[in-house]
Scaffold this motif. Structure first.
Motif, PDB file in Angstrom:
ATOM      1  N   HIS A  64      -7.908 -72.956  97.026  1.00 26.87           N
ATOM      2  CA  HIS A  64      -9.099 -72.127  96.902  1.00 26.87           C
ATOM      3  C   HIS A  64     -10.234 -73.013  96.421  1.00 26.87           C
ATOM      4  N   LYS A  65     -11.267 -73.146  97.249  1.00 30.35           N
ATOM      5  CA  LYS A  65     -12.418 -74.005  96.925  1.00 30.35           C
ATOM      6  C   LYS A  65     -11.976 -75.420  96.574  1.00 30.35           C
ATOM      7  N   GLY A  66     -11.026 -75.948  97.340  1.00 26.95           N
ATOM      8  CA  GLY A  66     -10.569 -77.325  97.157  1.00 26.95           C
ATOM      9  C   GLY A  66      -9.579 -77.532  96.030  1.00 26.95           C
ATOM     10  N   GLN A  67      -9.166 -76.460  95.361  1.00 24.98           N
ATOM     11  CA  GLN A  67      -8.261 -76.565  94.215  1.00 24.98           C
ATOM     12  C   GLN A  67      -7.054 -75.658  94.441  1.00 24.98           C
TER      13      GLN A  67
END
Length: 110
Positions: A64-67
């Motif tokens: 989610h959002k790169g994490q």
């Protein structure tokens, strides 16, 4: 002949080492990525249920959002909450009401 064998073996080992390093760096598969989490999916569900005071209906490990996070859907009465749990600390990052999952009109879209 022996030298060719050693060179071939060295090339194969080098290719394997490079491939392994690349795979470890570029984890995109959630089934493999979960190995880096410090808490289990079960622990994330427990944290989310305690935070909201309800029961989990769905949980997954996703980017989610790169994490990478644990995304747990928790139901408390008529409220459906999306709870995001940090896989390293086990703390709730966010908890928001999921209005799209309410079955208020009994339609098949929910």
């Amino acid at each position: 002949m022996k030298r060719k064998f050693y060179l071939t073996a060295l090339a194969a080992l080098s290719a394997t080492a490079i491939g392994t390093a690349y795979a470890a760096k570029a984890i995109e598969n959630d089934a493999l990525a979960i190995e880096t989490a410090k808490i289990s999916l079960t622990q994330a569900v427990t944290v989310a249920e305690q935070q909201i005071g309800g029961k989990a209906s769905r949980a997954e490990y996703e980017k989610h959002k790169g994490q990478w996070i644990f995304d747990v859907e928790v139901v408390n009465g008529k409220k459906v909450m999306d709870v995001k749990v940090d896989p390293m600390s086990g703390k709730v990052i966010a908890a928001t009401e999921d209005k799209a999952d309410h079955d208020d009109d009994h339609d098949q879209a929910d």
